[in-house]
Design an enzyme around this catalytic site. Sequence first.
Site, mmCIF file in Angstrom:
data_model
loop_
_atom_site.group_PDB
_atom_site.id
_atom_site.type_symbol
_atom_site.label_atom_id
_atom_site.label_comp_id
_atom_site.label_asym_id
_atom_site.label_seq_id
_atom_site.Cartn_x
_atom_site.Cartn_y
_atom_site.Cartn_z
ATOM 1 N NE ARG A 235 93.174 -143.575 53.065
ATOM 2 C CZ ARG A 235 93.691 -143.182 53.967
ATOM 3 N NH1 ARG A 235 93.634 -142.776 54.842
ATOM 4 N NH2 ARG A 235 95.204 -142.994 53.292
ATOM 5 C CG ASP A 259 87.970 -137.195 59.921
ATOM 6 O OD1 ASP A 259 88.126 -136.008 60.423
ATOM 7 O OD2 ASP A 259 88.638 -138.314 60.098
ATOM 8 C CD GLU A 264 94.129 -137.880 54.772
ATOM 9 O OE1 GLU A 264 93.164 -137.377 54.701
ATOM 10 O OE2 GLU A 264 94.943 -138.950 56.210
ATOM 11 C CG HIS A 296 92.966 -138.710 58.955
ATOM 12 N ND1 HIS A 296 93.486 -139.450 57.655
ATOM 13 C CD2 HIS A 296 92.444 -140.171 59.509
ATOM 14 C CE1 HIS A 296 93.623 -140.875 58.106
ATOM 15 N NE2 HIS A 296 92.422 -141.578 58.678
#
Length: 338
Positions: A235, A259, A264, A296
């Site tokens: 996260r 990622d 985001e 992600h």
Amino acid sequence: MRVAVFNTKPYDRQFLNEANVAFGHELVFFEPRLDETTAPLAHGFAGVCVFVNDVVDAAVLAVLQAGGTRLLALRAAGYNNVDLVAAERLGIDVVRVPAYSPHAVAEFTIALLLSMDRRIPRAWSRVRDNNFALDGLIGHDLYGKTVGVIGTGRIGGIVARILKLGFGCTVLAFDQHEDPELHAIGVAYRPRADLIAAADIITLHCPLTPETHHLIDAEAIERAKPGVIIINTSRGALIDAEALIDGLKRGKVGGVALDVYEQEGDLFFEDLSNEIIQDDVFQRLLTFPNVLVTGHQAFFTVEALGAIARTTLANIADAEAGRPLAHRVAPETVSGIH
Ligand code: NAD
């Protein structure tokens, strides 16, 4: 059940349609995210299906309930975007997909680490330009390095095994719940501060909770080894991005592969190639040669999407048949998974 499926991309439709052959639900796909303006589209649908960035607050839930919705099916593990108290008050059951493919995320973590450290995206863009020079592409052996795995649940446990058994790393771990199977292969649990001080590479696999928010901050970076590599496929808010940038600028942090990113929600899953990105912290991160960022996608495999579709449709079938909801999320459920 007749289900309004919001926030759908072509891949969502493909996997849900394929899995639905076994269930026979009436799925109606909507491209936009669910929010207060799009909620009326769900009028007359008993089920509504959403993803991680849909807005399912009290106002939206009230519109859904007035339109006859009684089930909210999340195509994800996380439910931080849902007002669970309001859902319960309005008599809307909320179900989710607690686990789909930890291997997808664990394998991607290793791919991201190697791609960043061995500069593979950089090398590929050079080769396509007929530039075969190696300057700036130097990486490290993983063999013999000390890797700190924070969170050794489903995903972190697989990462620890791959690094220990596959690459010959020394693996240190931190988790409140120690996994005896990891002990048995020689993974050594250490207090978090000791792990951070000893690791050449730190990889994050714990959920986001008040306790883990910004667990990699200026202080942690100070305590880390010079040149530490930091990987986050968990996260975004586990890392203080500004402290990370400061560590990168000073050379204290030797490499970063992400990622996920704290902000985001404003960026990921959309094509913004014609937009001006307003997030200066994110844009600064992208300027470092030793930083690799993906949007992600660690979960994004054929196997994981198939599992998400099957579990979502089974959750809906259980609700329709009045069976117990194995994957129901109630307001009292405590979790930081998003
Ligand atoms: P999991 O629940 O199986 O494991 C999480 C582990 O973290 C547990 O062992 C738990 O004890 C531990 N933990 C909890 N608090 C901790 C703390 N303060 N410090 C250290 N460890 C702590 O979850 P999982 O399926 O392995 O998923 C891990 C994370 O991966 C999720 O929280 C999610 O945010 C993320 N994830 C990302 C993607 C992606 O596509 N990038 C996909 C799925 C999951």
